[in-house]
Write a protein that holds these residues in place. Structure first.
Motif, PDB file in Angstrom:
ATOM      1  N   LYS A  43       0.809  -1.225   0.000  1.00 44.98           N
ATOM      2  CA  LYS A  43       0.000   0.000   0.000  1.00 44.98           C
ATOM      3  C   LYS A  43       0.840   1.272   0.000  1.00 44.98           C
ATOM      4  O   LYS A  43       0.427   2.302  -0.491  1.00 44.98           O
ATOM      5  CB  LYS A  43      -0.948  -0.005   1.206  1.00 44.98           C
ATOM      6  CG  LYS A  43      -2.157  -0.909   1.051  1.00 44.98           C
ATOM      7  CD  LYS A  43      -3.108  -0.745   2.213  1.00 44.98           C
ATOM      8  CE  LYS A  43      -4.366  -1.586   2.029  1.00 44.98           C
ATOM      9  NZ  LYS A  43      -5.192  -1.117   0.898  1.00 44.98           N
ATOM     10  N   GLY A  44       2.021   1.211   0.603  1.00 42.47           N
ATOM     11  CA  GLY A  44       2.840   2.415   0.696  1.00 42.47           C
ATOM     12  C   GLY A  44       3.746   2.646  -0.487  1.00 42.47           C
ATOM     13  O   GLY A  44       4.564   3.573  -0.474  1.00 42.47           O
ATOM     14  N   LYS A  45       3.624   1.816  -1.536  1.00 45.60           N
ATOM     15  CA  LYS A  45       4.543   1.928  -2.669  1.00 45.60           C
ATOM     16  C   LYS A  45       3.812   2.292  -3.954  1.00 45.60           C
ATOM     17  O   LYS A  45       2.624   2.001  -4.115  1.00 45.60           O
ATOM     18  CB  LYS A  45       5.295   0.605  -2.846  1.00 45.60           C
ATOM     19  CG  LYS A  45       6.193   0.264  -1.659  1.00 45.60           C
ATOM     20  CD  LYS A  45       6.868  -1.074  -1.830  1.00 45.60           C
ATOM     21  CE  LYS A  45       7.761  -1.381  -0.619  1.00 45.60           C
ATOM     22  NZ  LYS A  45       8.399  -2.701  -0.725  1.00 45.60           N
ATOM     23  N   ASN A  88      -9.154  -0.273 -15.903  1.00 44.57           N
ATOM     24  CA  ASN A  88      -9.466  -1.325 -14.946  1.00 44.57           C
ATOM     25  C   ASN A  88      -8.202  -1.842 -14.252  1.00 44.57           C
ATOM     26  O   ASN A  88      -8.222  -2.158 -13.061  1.00 44.57           O
ATOM     27  CB  ASN A  88     -10.205  -2.470 -15.629  1.00 44.57           C
ATOM     28  CG  ASN A  88     -11.682  -2.174 -15.808  1.00 44.57           C
ATOM     29  OD1 ASN A  88     -12.280  -1.478 -15.004  1.00 44.57           O
ATOM     30  ND2 ASN A  88     -12.281  -2.702 -16.863  1.00 44.57           N
ATOM     31  N   ALA A  89      -7.099  -1.913 -14.979  1.00 43.27           N
ATOM     32  CA  ALA A  89      -5.833  -2.306 -14.351  1.00 43.27           C
ATOM     33  C   ALA A  89      -5.418  -1.280 -13.300  1.00 43.27           C
ATOM     34  O   ALA A  89      -4.946  -1.634 -12.207  1.00 43.27           O
ATOM     35  CB  ALA A  89      -4.743  -2.462 -15.408  1.00 43.27           C
ATOM     36  N   ILE A  90      -5.593  -0.003 -13.636  1.00 45.39           N
ATOM     37  CA  ILE A  90      -5.260   1.061 -12.687  1.00 45.39           C
ATOM     38  C   ILE A  90      -6.113   0.919 -11.431  1.00 45.39           C
ATOM     39  O   ILE A  90      -5.613   1.020 -10.301  1.00 45.39           O
ATOM     40  CB  ILE A  90      -5.481   2.449 -13.326  1.00 45.39           C
ATOM     41  CG1 ILE A  90      -4.492   2.670 -14.484  1.00 45.39           C
ATOM     42  CG2 ILE A  90      -5.306   3.556 -12.284  1.00 45.39           C
ATOM     43  CD1 ILE A  90      -4.798   3.909 -15.316  1.00 45.39           C
ATOM     44  N   LYS A  91      -7.404   0.674 -11.624  1.00 43.92           N
ATOM     45  CA  LYS A  91      -8.298   0.552 -10.475  1.00 43.92           C
ATOM     46  C   LYS A  91      -7.918  -0.648  -9.602  1.00 43.92           C
ATOM     47  O   LYS A  91      -7.989  -0.576  -8.373  1.00 43.92           O
ATOM     48  CB  LYS A  91      -9.749   0.439 -10.951  1.00 43.92           C
ATOM     49  CG  LYS A  91     -10.285   1.742 -11.547  1.00 43.92           C
ATOM     50  CD  LYS A  91     -11.791   1.721 -11.728  1.00 43.92           C
ATOM     51  CE  LYS A  91     -12.213   0.838 -12.860  1.00 43.92           C
ATOM     52  NZ  LYS A  91     -13.678   0.933 -13.120  1.00 43.92           N
ATOM     53  N   VAL A  92      -7.503  -1.743 -10.246  1.00 44.43           N
ATOM     54  CA  VAL A  92      -7.120  -2.940  -9.489  1.00 44.43           C
ATOM     55  C   VAL A  92      -5.896  -2.681  -8.618  1.00 44.43           C
ATOM     56  O   VAL A  92      -5.898  -2.942  -7.412  1.00 44.43           O
ATOM     57  CB  VAL A  92      -6.859  -4.123 -10.447  1.00 44.43           C
ATOM     58  CG1 VAL A  92      -6.177  -5.272  -9.703  1.00 44.43           C
ATOM     59  CG2 VAL A  92      -8.164  -4.616 -11.057  1.00 44.43           C
ATOM     60  N   VAL A  93      -4.825  -2.136  -9.213  1.00 48.35           N
ATOM     61  CA  VAL A  93      -3.577  -1.974  -8.446  1.00 48.35           C
ATOM     62  C   VAL A  93      -3.622  -0.773  -7.507  1.00 48.35           C
ATOM     63  O   VAL A  93      -2.901  -0.737  -6.503  1.00 48.35           O
ATOM     64  CB  VAL A  93      -2.347  -1.872  -9.372  1.00 48.35           C
ATOM     65  CG1 VAL A  93      -2.229  -3.097 -10.259  1.00 48.35           C
ATOM     66  CG2 VAL A  93      -2.375  -0.605 -10.214  1.00 48.35           C
ATOM     67  N   SER A  94      -4.474   0.214  -7.819  1.00 50.12           N
ATOM     68  CA  SER A  94      -4.523   1.401  -6.958  1.00 50.12           C
ATOM     69  C   SER A  94      -5.076   1.079  -5.577  1.00 50.12           C
ATOM     70  O   SER A  94      -4.849   1.832  -4.626  1.00 50.12           O
ATOM     71  CB  SER A  94      -5.359   2.509  -7.612  1.00 50.12           C
ATOM     72  OG  SER A  94      -6.734   2.156  -7.663  1.00 50.12           O
ATOM     73  N   SER A  96      -4.088  -1.156  -3.679  1.00 44.75           N
ATOM     74  CA  SER A  96      -3.003  -1.554  -2.780  1.00 44.75           C
ATOM     75  C   SER A  96      -1.698  -0.864  -3.158  1.00 44.75           C
ATOM     76  O   SER A  96      -0.643  -1.488  -3.266  1.00 44.75           O
ATOM     77  CB  SER A  96      -2.818  -3.078  -2.814  1.00 44.75           C
ATOM     78  OG  SER A  96      -2.564  -3.510  -4.133  1.00 44.75           O
ATOM     79  N   SER A  97      -1.770   0.457  -3.404  1.00 36.56           N
ATOM     80  CA  SER A  97      -0.571   1.221  -3.735  1.00 36.56           C
ATOM     81  C   SER A  97      -0.800   2.686  -3.392  1.00 36.56           C
ATOM     82  O   SER A  97      -1.933   3.121  -3.174  1.00 36.56           O
ATOM     83  CB  SER A  97      -0.222   1.079  -5.221  1.00 36.56           C
ATOM     84  OG  SER A  97      -1.230   1.652  -6.032  1.00 36.56           O
ATOM     85  N   SER A  98       0.287   3.450  -3.368  1.00 37.48           N
ATOM     86  CA  SER A  98       0.179   4.879  -3.046  1.00 37.48           C
ATOM     87  C   SER A  98       0.002   5.749  -4.283  1.00 37.48           C
ATOM     88  O   SER A  98      -0.256   6.945  -4.186  1.00 37.48           O
ATOM     89  CB  SER A  98       1.435   5.326  -2.289  1.00 37.48           C
ATOM     90  OG  SER A  98       2.586   5.143  -3.098  1.00 37.48           O
ATOM     91  N   THR A 367      -5.394 -11.166  -5.072  1.00 38.30           N
ATOM     92  CA  THR A 367      -6.829 -11.226  -5.325  1.00 38.30           C
ATOM     93  C   THR A 367      -7.331  -9.835  -5.690  1.00 38.30           C
ATOM     94  O   THR A 367      -6.630  -8.842  -5.492  1.00 38.30           O
ATOM     95  CB  THR A 367      -7.598 -11.724  -4.085  1.00 38.30           C
ATOM     96  OG1 THR A 367      -7.346 -10.825  -2.998  1.00 38.30           O
ATOM     97  CG2 THR A 367      -7.151 -13.126  -3.707  1.00 38.30           C
ATOM     98  N   TYR A 368      -8.545  -9.747  -6.196  1.00 38.19           N
ATOM     99  CA  TYR A 368      -9.123  -8.457  -6.549  1.00 38.19           C
ATOM    100  C   TYR A 368     -10.638  -8.532  -6.434  1.00 38.19           C
ATOM    101  O   TYR A 368     -11.237  -9.613  -6.427  1.00 38.19           O
ATOM    102  CB  TYR A 368      -8.726  -8.039  -7.967  1.00 38.19           C
ATOM    103  CG  TYR A 368      -9.357  -8.881  -9.057  1.00 38.19           C
ATOM    104  CD1 TYR A 368     -10.471  -8.417  -9.746  1.00 38.19           C
ATOM    105  CD2 TYR A 368      -8.848 -10.138  -9.387  1.00 38.19           C
ATOM    106  CE1 TYR A 368     -11.060  -9.180 -10.744  1.00 38.19           C
ATOM    107  CE2 TYR A 368      -9.424 -10.909 -10.380  1.00 38.19           C
ATOM    108  CZ  TYR A 368     -10.530 -10.421 -11.057  1.00 38.19           C
ATOM    109  OH  TYR A 368     -11.108 -11.170 -12.030  1.00 38.19           O
TER     110      TYR A 368
END
Length: 585
Positions: A43-45, A88-94, A96-98, A367-368
Motif C-alpha cells: 500500500k505504501g509503494k 481497470n488495471a489502474i483501479k485494481v492496483v490502486s 493496494s498502492s500509493s 486477489t481483486y
C-alpha cells in the motif's frame, strides 16, 4: 509478397497464451476478461503498469513481479489495449498502492489509450501519471520529429530500474519522483534493431518484401519495414560494425545522436532477441559487439545482458541497446541521495520471470474485487431517430467494410504492420453483433453503446480514435437536442462538428498528415455545409485517395521510408464504411 511457411497455430492464441502464462507463474493473477496480469503491491509503494499489443513476449506480462511491474495490460496482436482495459488495471492496483505510474511505449495507440486511461483515473481521484519510453535511433529526428523515438528493447531496462526504485524508495518518494527516475533512464538509452526478415503473425499469412539476399536495418517490433534495406546480407561483424554501432554512437550524426558516451562512462550493453535467433548465436553477438565497442569506441561495457526480452514473435533478428549508467547515476544523485549507482537498481532482486538475472521466490497469488471492473454506460436521453433505418445503414456499412478487408490489409502490409483491416473488421462485427441489444429509442444512448463496443473490440489506435469520435457524436446529439426532439440533418451536422472537435483534442493528426483525418475532415465539412451525405462521401473518398501523395506523419507508417502512391489504409477503411451507408440512402 505472401509466402506459405510452416508455423504452429492454436485456436484463440492470445487467450491461451495468457492463461498458460498465469498457470506457470503462481505469483500473478490473470483477469482474463480484461487481459490483465497483476500481482500484490504494498500500500505504501507506487505501482507500475505497462502493456501494449501481444507479440512481444515476455514483455509485458513477463516483467510483472516484485521489484518490477505491478501489472501488465495486453492488447490484441500488435494493437494497443483499450482505454477501458487500462483503466481497470489502474483501479485494481490502486487499491493496494500509493500511486500508479503507467510506463508506455511510444507508439500512437499506446500513448493515446494509456493517456486517456490516466486522465480518467485522475478524474476518479486516483494518483496516476504517465512515463513514455522511446529509445530507437534508426528513425532520426527529421523523420520522427512529430512522434519521437520508437520504444524498443530499452523499455525493459526502464521497467527493471524504475521497478527497483519503486520497491526500495517509493515509501519515501512519491509518484512524481518515480516518474522522474523513468525519464532519467529513458534519456540515457539508445537502441537499434536489425532482422533477416519479418515475423510470422499467428493466424495470418507470412508477408515479406525481401528476397533471400536482403535484410533490413532499423527494424521495429511490429513487423513494420526497417528504415534501410541491405541488398547483400553481411556477416554479423560487418552488420554491427558498419550499420548498427555508428547509428548508436556517432556524435557527428546529429539526426541520431541522442545520448553521449565518454570513454570513462559505465555502459550497460543489452543484446535482445527479436524471437527467432538461437541462444547460441545471441551470446556470440554479445561477444562480437563488446569487441567492436572496445576496438572503435574505447567502450568496455561494465555489464552485459543478453536474452529474449522484447520480441516480435519469431522475428529473425536482434537489437543492441546501450545504456549510459554513469550519466543516469549522476542525474539520480541530484535528487536521490540514497542511490549510489543506477547499477544497484538494475541488479536488485526481482521476481519478474522475464528478467534474465534473477532468483525467483514464491509469493501468494493476489486477489481483486470483480465489482471494480463493472462499468455502467449511462448518458442523457436525447435525439429520437428511426432505429430500423439506422440499423439497415449500419449493416450495409459494416458489410462493405468486411468485404474491403483484403484490400485494406494489403495496403497496411506495405506501410504499416498489416493489422488495420483486421482491426476495422473487429469493430464492424462488434456493431452488427450487438446492434439489437444496444439499439435505443434515443440516438445519444445508442451511439454511447456503439462507442463502448468498438473500443472493447478494436483496440489499437483506430479503436481509440473511432471510440472518441462516436462518443463525441453522442455528446453532440445531447447538446443539440432534447429527449423529445427528433434528429434531422441540421442536428446531425452540428453533432458531427462537435465530434470532430472532440477527436482533435486527442490526436495531433490534421488534414495533410496522411491519416484517416484526411477522409473524415472533408466529410464533416461538406455535410455541415450541404447536408448532402453523397456529396460528403465523395469528398471523403477524394481525401482518402490524396493520402497516397502525402508523407505519413503519424502511426507506424511514419517510420517507413517510402509510402508515396500508397493511400492510408485507415482513411480507405473509413471511406468503405461510408460507401456502405451511401449505397442505402
Amino acid at each position: 509478397m505472401s509466402v506459405e511457411i510452416k508455423s504452429f497455430e492454436v485456436s484463440d492464441p492470445l487467450t491461451a497464451s495468457l492463461k498458460g502464462f498465469a498457470e506457470t507463474n503462481p505469483n500473478v493473477e490473470l483477469i482474463l476478461k480484461e487481459k490483465i496480469i497483476f500481482r500484490n503491491t504494498d500500500k505504501g509503494k507506487v505501482a507500475l503498469i505497462s502493456g501494449g499489443g501481444a507479440g512481444h513476449e515476455p514483455t509485458h506480462a513477463g516483467f510483472v513481479g516484485a521489484g518490477c511491474l505491478s501489472a501488465a495490460v495486453c492488447g490484441d496482436i500488435f494493437a494497443s489495449p483499450s482505454t477501458k482495459q487500462i483503466l481497470n488495471a489502474i483501479k485494481v492496483v490502486s487499491k493496494s498502492s500509493s500511486g500508479v505510474l503507467l510506463i508506455v511505449k511510444n507508439y500512437t495507440g499506446d500513448v493515446l489509450h494509456f493517456g486517456l486511461a490516466a486522465e480518467r483515473a485522475r478524474a476518479l481521484g486516483i494518483d496516476c501519471s504517465v512515463a513514455v519510453v522511446g529509445d530507437d535511433v534508426a528513425v532520426g529526428r527529421n523523420k520522427g520529429g512529430l512522434v519521437g523515438r520508437r520504444a524498443l528493447a530499452g523499455t525493459v531496462l526502464v521497467h527493471k530500474i524504475v521497478g527497483a526504485f519503486a520497491e526500495s524508495y517509493s515509501d519515501k518518494y512519491g509518484l512524481e519522483d518515480v516518474s522522474k527516475v523513468a525519464k532519467i533512464v529513458n534519456d540515457n538509452l539508445v537502441t537499434i534493431g536489425s532482422s533477416l526478415d519479418h515475423c510470422k503473425v499467428p493466424g495470418r499469412p507470412f508477408e515479406t518484401e525481401l528476397n533471400d539476399k536482403q535484410m533490413e536495418v532499423g527494424m521495429g517490433i511490429h513487423n513494420e519495414p526497417g528504415v534501410h534495406v541491405l541488398d547483400k546480407i553481411p556477416s554479423v561483424d560487418k552488420l554491427i560494425e558498419e550499420h548498427m554501432l555508428p547509428k548508436l554512437l556517432d556524435p557527428k550524426d546529429e539526426d541520431r545522436h541522442f545520448v553521449s558516451f565518454d570513454e570513462k562512462d559505465d555502459v550497460v550493453l543489452l543484446v535482445n532477441n527479436l524471437g527467432g535467433v538461437s541462444n547460441f548465436m545471441l551470446t556470440a553477438i554479445v561477444d562480437v559487439t563488446k569487441r567492436l565497442l572496445e576496438k572503435h569506441y574505447n567502450i568496455v561495457p561494465v555489464q552485459s545482458i543478453c536474452g529474449t526480452l522484447m520480441t516480435s514473435f519469431n522475428g529473425n533478428g536482434f537489437s543492441i541497446t546501450l545504456f549510459n549508467a554513469s550519466k543516469a547515476s549522476e542525474a539520480l544523485k541530484k535528487d536521490f541521495d540514497e542511490v549510489e549507482s543506477v547499477l544497484d537498481l538494475l541488479n536488485e532482486h526481482t521476481e519478474a520471470p522475464g528478467w534474465p538475472i534473477k532468483n525467483v521466490t514464491m509469493d501468494a497469488a493476489p486477489t481483486y474485487d470483480e465489482s471494480i471492473l463493472e462499468e455502467v454506460i449511462d448518458v442523457q436521453k436525447a435525439g429520437k431517430y428511426d432505429s430500423e433505418k439506422v440499423s439497415e445503414l449500419l449493416k450495409s456499412a459494416t458489410d462493405q467494410l468486411i468485404k474491403s478487408e483484403p484490400h485494406i490489409t494489403h495496403l497496411d502490409n506495405q506501410v504499416g504492420d498489416g493489422d488495420c483491416g483486421y482491426t476495422l473488421v473487429a469493430g464492424a462485427k462488434a456493431i452488427t453483433e450487438n446492434l439489437e441489444k444496444i439499439s435505443s429509442e434515443y440516438l445519444s444512448q445508442t451511439l454511447a453503446e456503439v462507442s463502448d463496443h468498438i473500443e472493447s473490440a478494436m483496440g489499437g489506435t483506430s479503436g481509440g480514435l473511432y471510440s472518441i469520435f462516436i462518443s463525441g457524436l453522442s455528446k453532440g446529439i445531447i447538446e443539440q437536442c432534447g429527449e423529445s426532439d427528433t434528429v434531422n440533418a441540421d442536428i446531425f451536422a452540428k453533432a458531427l462538428e462537435i465530434a470532430y472537435g472532440t477527436l482533435c483534442k486527442y490526436t495531433r493528426a490534421r488534414p495533410g498528415d496522411s491519416t484517416m483525418i484526411d477522409a473524415l475532415e472533408p466529410f464533416v465539412k461538406e455535410f455541415s455545409a450541404t447536408k448532402d451525405f453523397h456529396k460528403a462521401f465523395l469528398k471523403a473518398e477524394e481525401g482518402a485517395q490524396s493520402t497516397g501523395n502525402l508523407e505519413a506523419k503519424f502511426g507506424r507508417a511514419s517510420y517507413v521510408e517510402d509510402t508515396e502512391e500508397i493511400p492510408d489504409p485507415g482513411a480507405i477503411g473509413l471511406v468503405e464504411f461510408l460507401r456502405g451507408v451511401d449505397s442505402k440512402l
